[in-house]
Scaffold this motif. Structure first.
Motif, PDB file in Angstrom:
ATOM      1  N   ARG A 194     -12.516  -4.186  -5.024  1.00  8.72           N
ATOM      2  CA  ARG A 194     -13.565  -3.177  -4.929  1.00  8.72           C
ATOM      3  C   ARG A 194     -13.264  -2.022  -5.875  1.00  8.72           C
ATOM      4  O   ARG A 194     -12.099  -1.763  -6.212  1.00  8.72           O
ATOM      5  N   PRO A 195     -14.301  -1.294  -6.313  1.00 15.19           N
ATOM      6  CA  PRO A 195     -14.042  -0.083  -7.106  1.00 15.19           C
ATOM      7  C   PRO A 195     -13.158   0.878  -6.312  1.00 15.19           C
ATOM      8  O   PRO A 195     -13.490   1.253  -5.181  1.00 15.19           O
ATOM      9  N   THR A 196     -12.016   1.249  -6.884  1.00 13.09           N
ATOM     10  CA  THR A 196     -11.001   2.019  -6.170  1.00 13.09           C
ATOM     11  C   THR A 196     -10.496   3.139  -7.056  1.00 13.09           C
ATOM     12  O   THR A 196     -10.091   2.897  -8.200  1.00 13.09           O
ATOM     13  N   GLY A 197     -10.516   4.362  -6.550  1.00 19.16           N
ATOM     14  CA  GLY A 197     -10.001   5.489  -7.314  1.00 19.16           C
ATOM     15  C   GLY A 197      -8.480   5.534  -7.318  1.00 19.16           C
ATOM     16  O   GLY A 197      -7.815   4.779  -6.613  1.00 19.16           O
ATOM     17  N   PRO A 198      -7.899   6.435  -8.103  1.00 15.05           N
ATOM     18  CA  PRO A 198      -6.449   6.515  -8.231  1.00 15.05           C
ATOM     19  C   PRO A 198      -5.794   7.184  -7.024  1.00 15.05           C
ATOM     20  O   PRO A 198      -6.393   8.018  -6.339  1.00 15.05           O
ATOM     21  N   ARG A 199      -4.554   6.819  -6.779  1.00 18.24           N
ATOM     22  CA  ARG A 199      -3.763   7.363  -5.678  1.00 18.24           C
ATOM     23  C   ARG A 199      -2.346   7.591  -6.161  1.00 18.24           C
ATOM     24  O   ARG A 199      -1.799   6.790  -6.926  1.00 18.24           O
ATOM     25  N   ILE A 200      -1.725   8.690  -5.709  1.00 19.67           N
ATOM     26  CA  ILE A 200      -0.305   8.940  -5.942  1.00 19.67           C
ATOM     27  C   ILE A 200       0.415   8.845  -4.603  1.00 19.67           C
ATOM     28  O   ILE A 200       0.025   9.480  -3.622  1.00 19.67           O
ATOM     29  N   SER A 201       1.464   8.061  -4.577  1.00 20.40           N
ATOM     30  CA  SER A 201       2.343   7.932  -3.420  1.00 20.40           C
ATOM     31  C   SER A 201       3.619   8.729  -3.703  1.00 20.40           C
ATOM     32  O   SER A 201       4.272   8.520  -4.724  1.00 20.40           O
ATOM     33  N   ILE A 202       3.949   9.661  -2.794  1.00 21.72           N
ATOM     34  CA  ILE A 202       5.148  10.490  -2.918  1.00 21.72           C
ATOM     35  C   ILE A 202       6.111  10.064  -1.817  1.00 21.72           C
ATOM     36  O   ILE A 202       5.827  10.250  -0.634  1.00 21.72           O
ATOM     37  N   GLN A 203       7.231   9.471  -2.176  1.00 27.09           N
ATOM     38  CA  GLN A 203       8.162   8.896  -1.200  1.00 27.09           C
ATOM     39  C   GLN A 203       9.436   9.737  -1.119  1.00 27.09           C
ATOM     40  O   GLN A 203      10.161   9.859  -2.106  1.00 27.09           O
ATOM     41  N   PHE A 204       9.681  10.292   0.050  1.00 24.08           N
ATOM     42  CA  PHE A 204      10.895  11.068   0.289  1.00 24.08           C
ATOM     43  C   PHE A 204      11.907  10.182   1.029  1.00 24.08           C
ATOM     44  O   PHE A 204      11.570   9.556   2.025  1.00 24.08           O
ATOM     45  N   ARG A 205      13.156  10.182   0.529  1.00 21.46           N
ATOM     46  CA  ARG A 205      14.197   9.351   1.120  1.00 21.46           C
ATOM     47  C   ARG A 205      15.494  10.135   1.258  1.00 21.46           C
ATOM     48  O   ARG A 205      15.777  11.037   0.455  1.00 21.46           O
ATOM     49  N   PRO A 206      16.353   9.751   2.222  1.00 23.80           N
ATOM     50  CA  PRO A 206      17.694  10.323   2.295  1.00 23.80           C
ATOM     51  C   PRO A 206      18.607   9.703   1.238  1.00 23.80           C
ATOM     52  O   PRO A 206      18.220   8.748   0.549  1.00 23.80           O
ATOM     53  N   ARG A 207      19.797  10.229   1.138  1.00 20.26           N
ATOM     54  CA  ARG A 207      20.748   9.757   0.132  1.00 20.26           C
ATOM     55  C   ARG A 207      21.066   8.271   0.331  1.00 20.26           C
ATOM     56  O   ARG A 207      21.236   7.793   1.438  1.00 20.26           O
ATOM     57  N   GLY A 208      21.140   7.551  -0.773  1.00 19.16           N
ATOM     58  CA  GLY A 208      21.575   6.158  -0.739  1.00 19.16           C
ATOM     59  C   GLY A 208      20.543   5.179  -0.248  1.00 19.16           C
ATOM     60  O   GLY A 208      20.896   4.041   0.108  1.00 19.16           O
ATOM     61  N   VAL A 209      19.270   5.555  -0.228  1.00 21.25           N
ATOM     62  CA  VAL A 209      18.198   4.651   0.190  1.00 21.25           C
ATOM     63  C   VAL A 209      17.196   4.545  -0.945  1.00 21.25           C
ATOM     64  O   VAL A 209      16.707   5.549  -1.438  1.00 21.25           O
ATOM     65  N   ARG A 210      16.869   3.315  -1.368  1.00 24.86           N
ATOM     66  CA  ARG A 210      15.861   3.103  -2.429  1.00 24.86           C
ATOM     67  C   ARG A 210      14.989   1.904  -2.067  1.00 24.86           C
ATOM     68  O   ARG A 210      15.473   0.959  -1.474  1.00 24.86           O
TER      69      ARG A 210
END
Length: 210
Positions: A194-210
């Protein structure tokens, strides 16, 4: 770079001029095997203005990754901010501080990094995965995601298989994945026809997690 349609609710909110998080009173959904998610819709005031700023100031980069016998383009743009890196907008610093304070007793440590992903349209996506690089593969942890821009589906499913759960996130919504979620569940942002606009995902993590 992208064609973005703002939310009338965001533009007409409550007369606030600032950009930043509101009160943090999430609703918890227990999943299985010790996993849970917290949800707080429209947590960020001025989320559409923040989206427009991040589009311009973040040094977005395209990546390529090896997929079996060939190299392919990652279907989204990326930027990662480590512990010592200044974040691209003061509201992100405030979000990280609020999240760290709210989850201090459960998490036992602060959120210290921020990873940003730009989904330009429905062709951009991320496949099923858990954040299992580092301690997330063996320990309970948390990943907090703030979505700005147009809503996109975030799907969650048990890592052993089963039906998925769908949350449409955008315009300042917050989801926090906690407990065993990164080990026992997977999440994905699927492609959309479907027509879909842009999105930004901001992911906050603690140390040593990816």
């Amino acid at each position: 770079m992208v064609d973005f349609q703002g939310s009338l609710l965001d533009l007409a909110s409550d007369g606030r001029d600032e950009i930043g998080p509101g009160g943090l009173d999430p609703r918890r959904e227990d999943l299985s095997a010790g996993a849970w998610v917290d949800l707080r819709p429209a947590w960020v005031h001025g989320a559409d203005r923040l989206f427009e700023t991040l589009i311009d100031v973040v040094p977005w980069r395209a990546e390529r990754r090896q997929m079996y016998d060939r190299e392919v383009a990652v279907p989204r743009l990326l930027c990662f901010y480590g512990e010592a890196d200044p974040l691209p907008h003061p509201s992100l610093e405030l979000m990280r501080e609020r999240l760290s304070a709210h989850y201090a007793d459960e998490l036992g440590e602060p959120f210290v990094t921020a990873g940003l992903c730009l989904y330009r349209d429905g062709r951009d996506s991320v496949a099923w995965h858990g954040d299992r690089i580092g301690r997330g593969s063996t320990h309970d942890t948390m990943v907090a995601i703030v979505s700005v821009g147009s809503p996109r589906a975030l799907l969650l499913r048990p890592a052993t298989g089963g039906a998925s759960i769908r949350h449409n996130l955008g315009h300042g919504d917050l989801i926090v994945m906690g407990g065993s979620c990164q080990r026992t569940w997977e999440h994905a942002v699927p492609k959309s026809a479907r027509p879909t606009g842009p999105r930004i995902s901001i992911q906050f993590r603690p140390r040593g997690v990816r």
